[in-house]
Design a protein around this motif. Structure first.
Motif, PDB file in Angstrom:
ATOM      1  N   ARG A 234      16.624  28.704  32.481  1.00  0.00           N
ATOM      2  CA  ARG A 234      16.442  29.814  33.428  1.00  0.00           C
ATOM      3  C   ARG A 234      17.693  30.180  34.222  1.00  0.00           C
ATOM      4  NH1 ARG A 234      11.358  28.173  36.831  1.00  0.00           N
ATOM      5  NH2 ARG A 234      12.676  29.057  38.470  1.00  0.00           N
ATOM      6  N   ALA A 235      18.605  29.234  34.422  1.00  0.00           N
ATOM      7  CA  ALA A 235      19.713  29.480  35.353  1.00  0.00           C
ATOM      8  C   ALA A 235      20.968  29.996  34.634  1.00  0.00           C
ATOM      9  CB  ALA A 235      20.039  28.187  36.099  1.00  0.00           C
ATOM     10  N   LYS A 236      21.482  31.096  35.125  1.00  0.00           N
ATOM     11  CA  LYS A 236      22.717  31.696  34.573  1.00  0.00           C
ATOM     12  C   LYS A 236      23.691  31.961  35.712  1.00  0.00           C
ATOM     13  CE  LYS A 236      20.285  32.489  30.720  1.00  0.00           C
ATOM     14  NZ  LYS A 236      20.371  31.575  29.595  1.00  0.00           N
ATOM     15  N   ILE A 237      24.957  31.953  35.378  1.00  0.00           N
ATOM     16  CA  ILE A 237      25.978  32.336  36.358  1.00  0.00           C
ATOM     17  C   ILE A 237      27.041  33.145  35.635  1.00  0.00           C
ATOM     18  CG2 ILE A 237      27.260  30.149  36.069  1.00  0.00           C
ATOM     19  CD1 ILE A 237      27.939  30.330  39.092  1.00  0.00           C
ATOM     20  N   SER A 238      27.569  34.149  36.315  1.00  0.00           N
ATOM     21  CA  SER A 238      28.631  34.959  35.706  1.00  0.00           C
ATOM     22  C   SER A 238      29.668  35.298  36.771  1.00  0.00           C
ATOM     23  CB  SER A 238      28.065  36.243  35.099  1.00  0.00           C
ATOM     24  OG  SER A 238      27.481  37.023  36.118  1.00  0.00           O
ATOM     25  N   ALA A 239      30.844  35.652  36.330  1.00  0.00           N
ATOM     26  CA  ALA A 239      31.915  35.967  37.279  1.00  0.00           C
ATOM     27  C   ALA A 239      33.021  36.728  36.564  1.00  0.00           C
ATOM     28  CB  ALA A 239      32.469  34.683  37.895  1.00  0.00           C
ATOM     29  N   VAL A 240      34.033  37.089  37.353  1.00  0.00           N
ATOM     30  CA  VAL A 240      35.210  37.793  36.836  1.00  0.00           C
ATOM     31  C   VAL A 240      36.422  36.897  37.053  1.00  0.00           C
ATOM     32  CG1 VAL A 240      36.742  39.769  37.282  1.00  0.00           C
ATOM     33  CG2 VAL A 240      34.254  40.087  37.239  1.00  0.00           C
ATOM     34  N   HIS A 241      37.328  36.898  36.073  1.00  0.00           N
ATOM     35  CA  HIS A 241      38.597  36.177  36.244  1.00  0.00           C
ATOM     36  C   HIS A 241      39.720  37.207  36.208  1.00  0.00           C
ATOM     37  CE1 HIS A 241      41.726  33.235  35.968  1.00  0.00           C
ATOM     38  NE2 HIS A 241      42.084  33.611  34.748  1.00  0.00           N
TER      39      HIS A 241
ATOM     40  N   GLU B 182      30.522  26.258  43.010  1.00  0.00           N
ATOM     41  CA  GLU B 182      31.679  25.494  43.523  1.00  0.00           C
ATOM     42  C   GLU B 182      32.783  25.410  42.459  1.00  0.00           C
ATOM     43  OE1 GLU B 182      31.076  21.549  45.632  1.00  0.00           O
ATOM     44  OE2 GLU B 182      32.153  20.868  43.833  1.00  0.00           O
ATOM     45  N   MET B 183      32.415  25.092  41.233  1.00  0.00           N
ATOM     46  CA  MET B 183      33.414  24.970  40.162  1.00  0.00           C
ATOM     47  C   MET B 183      34.076  26.322  39.875  1.00  0.00           C
ATOM     48  SD  MET B 183      31.021  22.467  37.856  1.00  0.00           S
ATOM     49  CE  MET B 183      31.885  22.475  36.306  1.00  0.00           C
ATOM     50  N   TYR B 184      33.281  27.365  39.877  1.00  0.00           N
ATOM     51  CA  TYR B 184      33.835  28.702  39.623  1.00  0.00           C
ATOM     52  C   TYR B 184      34.798  29.106  40.747  1.00  0.00           C
ATOM     53  CZ  TYR B 184      31.051  30.111  35.508  1.00  0.00           C
ATOM     54  OH  TYR B 184      30.542  30.235  34.240  1.00  0.00           O
ATOM     55  N   LYS B 185      34.422  28.766  41.983  1.00  0.00           N
ATOM     56  CA  LYS B 185      35.313  29.105  43.106  1.00  0.00           C
ATOM     57  C   LYS B 185      36.626  28.347  42.996  1.00  0.00           C
ATOM     58  CE  LYS B 185      32.010  30.530  46.664  1.00  0.00           C
ATOM     59  NZ  LYS B 185      31.246  30.103  47.855  1.00  0.00           N
ATOM     60  N   LYS B 186      36.530  27.069  42.645  1.00  0.00           N
ATOM     61  CA  LYS B 186      37.749  26.278  42.487  1.00  0.00           C
ATOM     62  C   LYS B 186      38.650  26.852  41.392  1.00  0.00           C
ATOM     63  CE  LYS B 186      35.850  21.796  43.948  1.00  0.00           C
ATOM     64  NZ  LYS B 186      36.618  21.495  45.147  1.00  0.00           N
ATOM     65  N   ALA B 187      38.041  27.468  40.393  1.00  0.00           N
ATOM     66  CA  ALA B 187      38.812  28.061  39.294  1.00  0.00           C
ATOM     67  C   ALA B 187      39.360  29.431  39.666  1.00  0.00           C
ATOM     68  CB  ALA B 187      37.933  28.167  38.050  1.00  0.00           C
ATOM     69  N   GLY B 188      38.995  29.903  40.839  1.00  0.00           N
ATOM     70  CA  GLY B 188      39.525  31.189  41.309  1.00  0.00           C
ATOM     71  C   GLY B 188      38.752  32.385  40.779  1.00  0.00           C
ATOM     72  N   PHE B 189      37.594  32.154  40.225  1.00  0.00           N
ATOM     73  CA  PHE B 189      36.800  33.277  39.714  1.00  0.00           C
ATOM     74  C   PHE B 189      36.233  34.077  40.890  1.00  0.00           C
ATOM     75  CE2 PHE B 189      35.688  30.341  35.903  1.00  0.00           C
ATOM     76  CZ  PHE B 189      36.942  30.571  35.348  1.00  0.00           C
ATOM     77  N   THR B 190      36.022  35.338  40.669  1.00  0.00           N
ATOM     78  CA  THR B 190      35.496  36.223  41.718  1.00  0.00           C
ATOM     79  C   THR B 190      34.209  36.892  41.231  1.00  0.00           C
ATOM     80  OG1 THR B 190      36.838  38.053  40.895  1.00  0.00           O
ATOM     81  CG2 THR B 190      37.794  36.695  42.648  1.00  0.00           C
ATOM     82  N   GLU B 191      33.599  37.611  42.142  1.00  0.00           N
ATOM     83  CA  GLU B 191      32.334  38.328  41.838  1.00  0.00           C
ATOM     84  C   GLU B 191      31.304  37.382  41.198  1.00  0.00           C
ATOM     85  OE1 GLU B 191      32.751  42.201  39.959  1.00  0.00           O
ATOM     86  OE2 GLU B 191      34.871  42.227  40.548  1.00  0.00           O
ATOM     87  N   ILE B 192      31.207  36.198  41.761  1.00  0.00           N
ATOM     88  CA  ILE B 192      30.292  35.177  41.211  1.00  0.00           C
ATOM     89  C   ILE B 192      28.845  35.589  41.474  1.00  0.00           C
ATOM     90  CG2 ILE B 192      29.597  32.749  41.359  1.00  0.00           C
ATOM     91  CD1 ILE B 192      32.532  32.162  42.261  1.00  0.00           C
TER      92      ILE B 192
END
Lengths: 566, 173
Positions: free
Chosen positions: A342-349, A474-484
């Motif tokens: 059920r859980a998804k996450i997406s972002a922009v790099h 948290e992991m996505y933020k550490k990777a510098g991803f945006t629009e999470i």
């Protein structure tokens, strides 16, 4: 060995999909006259892949969905792989009804090859962190089976099907017999490095997949060549670039001269002989004529895919087994589990703007389970694995109208920033309340009781979803991803297409249905080696483990037959 | 007759769709959920050409744009949206006739200035009608999709390769 006249065989295999195909291959190679039954039509490799060479622009909806089909078949239309180019391989809701006590999207492929034609081809091994889960965390029962029991069979299967992967050296996800990997994108490498720098117990690896990336003699003998990176696998591959039963197992079994493949054969039940105290055959209904025929063999492998395996066993009633063959303790159909998707996450790099990818890769990146591996550390049991993908697409702008619109479209050259995303693959806990039962009154057109499905999420699943969102944000933020963005799809169980259990393995006949060789405790010449035998579900895509267990059990069955034990 | 027109006529014959100037056929493909008349086929086809004029581009597609549009609305859209589309189509005819329903105006017989004026009317949505906006939006988006999903566009502008036989995870743009 006996001959196959007068409906007598050495072995009967119910279901010509991935695991049934393996059983048939092993038996035929071992010299057993084998009857391989499937309820659906035959699908010959290449010949019966009608859309495999069609270009995207040749599909009249260009990927859209037919409204009437969606209305009549809502369940199958929710499956990601059910598309204009693949719909002929999926069961339509209306043709094969079942009863949902609670919503469950049951995705099926009734044909020779089963779902192996359309599967996602992900093949990650289990480790003892998975097999020992029930004992350590106090749920289900002890499998009795451990990694060392399956290790050589994993290798045996991997060498035959072909697996692309890296030697990652992880204790949570043992290495296997790998062909070379296609590698990661630069954004995946960036994420991999960030995770390594920040977390000692988390790993981003290339997701192992059942595709041919190197030549081997065995693949040449199978008539398969290298994957061509078309990424339209679910249509069936004319190159045999990925593994399915149709390209690999069934032709291999067939060339021994020992295989009788019989499509359109709906198995009603297994025949139990009360004098011999063993199963002696199967009752089969012709899917088209409805004529009933009996076939006989010394050993029966039930590989109809998890739910239908449960159904056939429960419907195999006799004086000895009034509740279904092997079901002395009333556990059959209980403790069913699945994977929580059920859980998804997406972002922009925004980084790596000067790079893109080229070609295609029929796999992604994988993050093995890192929660509660070495000790219990959260307020929920077990954990989740996850995918990680990254891609860039071109910016197609439909600005204006007329000549302006055409000019705008013909100006397509720039790329969007990288898009990244992950999907959770959560382990659910098998519960007694998650059940499969036979309806007492309603039957299908072959006179077989309809299956009632009563399966749901629980509080453990809800907590796991939240943890996935927290940890990956948290992991996505550490990777510098945006629009999470996180998203709970709220989808019913089933769309993971990883339903397992109901005929669970264990050491004690009082608390389990099959032993560690996949034999029914109470009827040892009946083997269950598909998803139905799973005691717990872990987080990995399960097909590789099903195949390894099937090959192992088939050899066990042949040994027992030689020793006149069954 | 140039190659493109020849292909279009052949396609017309194959699916029994009518009405391209220069194609002598009187048969019409029937769309089960879209009860439309001959003049409607003509209008939608002409409108699609006006929205996205392909000029001299050598584009071949398995079906005509008109058939693509109508097939997708007929097969993939929900009944309420199909009704909305038909209502919008009717209102557009009404607009072309200057508010006189009995007056027959063939869109393809309008001069280019009149056609562009009609297109501008649709673009601006100045009537305020949701149905008319829907009619224009769907006609435009499906016209565009038919073009951007073509062999020509996908191969030349989207770097599409059917059999790439490779994957490189990091190459310069």
């Amino acid at each position: 060995m006996s001959n196959n006249t007068d409906h007598h065989f050495d072995a009967i295999v119910i279901g010509a999909g991935m695991t049934g195909g393996w059983a048939a291959k092993e038996f035929c190679e071992g010299g057993l006259k084998t009857l391989l039954l499937d309820r659906g039509r035959d699908v010959k490799h290449v010949i019966d892949y009608p859309t495999t060479n069609m270009q995207p622009w040749e599909f009249k909806y260009r990927g859209g969905r037919n409204y009437q089909d969606v209305q009549h078949n809502p369940v199958i239309n929710r499956c990601y792989a059910y598309r204009e180019d693949t719909s002929h391989f999926f069961v339509k809701d209306t043709n094969h009804p079942y009863i949902e006590d609670k919503p469950f999207d049951w995705i099926r492929g009734y044909q020779v090859g089963g779902k192996s034609i359309m599967w996602a081809r992900q093949v990650q091994r289990w480790s003892d962190y998975d097999f020992e889960g029930p004992v350590r965390d106090g749920f289900a029962v002890d499998w009795g089976l451990r990694y060392k029991d399956l290790e050589k069979w994993y290798s045996y299967v991997e060498k035959f099907v072909g697996v692309s992967g890296n030697l990652d050296g992880l204790d949570t996800l043992p290495d296997g017999e790998f062909l070379k990997a296609w590698g990661l994108t630069c954004v995946e490498e960036h994420f991999q490095k960030m995770v390594k720098d920040n977390y000692k117990d988390r790993h981003v690896i290339y997701a192992r997949c059942a595709h041919l990336t190197e030549h081997r003699e065995i693949f040449k003998q199978q008539g398969r060549v290298l994957c061509q990176n078309r990424r339209v696998c679910e249509r069936g591959c004319p190159f045999g670039g990925y593994f399915n039963a149709n390209s690999t197992l069934i032709p291999w079994a067939s060339k021994t001269g020992n295989l009788t493949l019989q499509p359109y054969s709906v198995v009603h039940s297994i025949i139990y002989d009360e004098e011999k105290n063993q199963a002696v055959g199967v009752q089969v209904i012709d899917a088209q004529t409805k004529e009933t025929t009996e076939y006989f063999a010394k050993v029966i492998f039930v590989n109809a895919a998890t739910f239908n395996t449960n159904l056939i066993l429960m419907n195999s009633k006799s004086n000895r087994f009034p509740n279904g063959i092997g079901n002395d303790q009333g556990l059959m159909g209980k403790y069913v589990a699945f994977h929580n998707y059920r859980a998804k996450i997406s972002a922009v790099h925004e980084g790596h703007q000067e790079y893109k990818t080229e070609g295609n890769r029929p796999t992604s990146t994988y993050i093995p389970r890192f929660r509660n591996v070495y000790k219990q550390e959260t307020d929920f049991l077990r954990g989740y694995a996850a995918t990680f993908y990254s891609s860039r697409s071109k910016i197609v702008q439909g600005k204006g109208v007329g000549e302006d619109l055409m000019t705008s479209l013909l100006n397509t050259r720039d790329y969007h920033p990288w898009r990244v995303g992950s999907g959770m693959m959560g382990e659910t806990i098998p519960k007694e309340s998650n059940t499969l039962t036979l309806d007492e009154t309603q039957k299908d057109e072959w006179g077989i009781p309809l299956l009632k499905v009563n399966i749901d999420y629980d509080d453990n699943d809800e907590k796991m979803i939240q943890d996935f969102f927290d940890q990956f944000t948290e992991m996505y933020k550490k990777a510098g991803f945006t629009e999470i963005k996180t998203r709970d799809t709220q989808q019913a169980p089933g769309l993971d297409i990883h339903e397992m259990g109901g005929v669970r393995m264990g050491l004690d006949p009082k608390t389990s249905l099959v032993n560690t060789w996949n034999q029914l405790h109470a009827c040892p010449n009946v083997f269950v080696t598909d998803g139905a035998c799973m005691t717990s579900v872990s987080t990995q895509n399960p097909s590789l483990t099903f195949m390894a267990m099937t090959a192992r059990s088939a050899h066990r069955a042949m040994k027992l037959m030689d020793e006149k034990e069954i | 007759m140039n190659r493109r027109k020849a292909i279009q006529c052949l396609s017309v014959a194959a699916v029994a769709i009518p009405l391209l100037p220069g194609c002598n056929t009187t048969e019409f493909k029937v769309y089960e959920f879209l009860p439309i008349e001959k003049k409607d086929y003509s209008l939608i086809e002409q409108l699609a050409q006006l929205i996205l004029p392909k000029g001299n581009l050598d584009i071949t597609t398995p079906e005509l744009t008109l058939d693509f549009i109508l097939t997708n609305i007929n097969d993939c859209h929900k009944p309420a949206d199909q009704e909305k589309y038909l209502e919008g189509l009717k209102l557009f005819h009404f607009h072309l006739s200057g508010g006189k329903p009995d007056k027959k105006i063939a869109f393809h017989k309008l001069d280019s200035e009149e056609q562009f004026a009609a297109l501008e009317f649709l673009q601006k949505g100045s009537s305020g009608s949701e149905s008319l906006k829907h009619f224009y939006h769907i006609t435009k988006s499906l016209t565009q999709l038919h073009f951007t999903s073509s062999d020509y566009f996908m191969t030349n502008y989207l770097d599409f390769e059917f059999i790439p036989a490779r994957f490189n995870g990091c190459v310069p743009v």
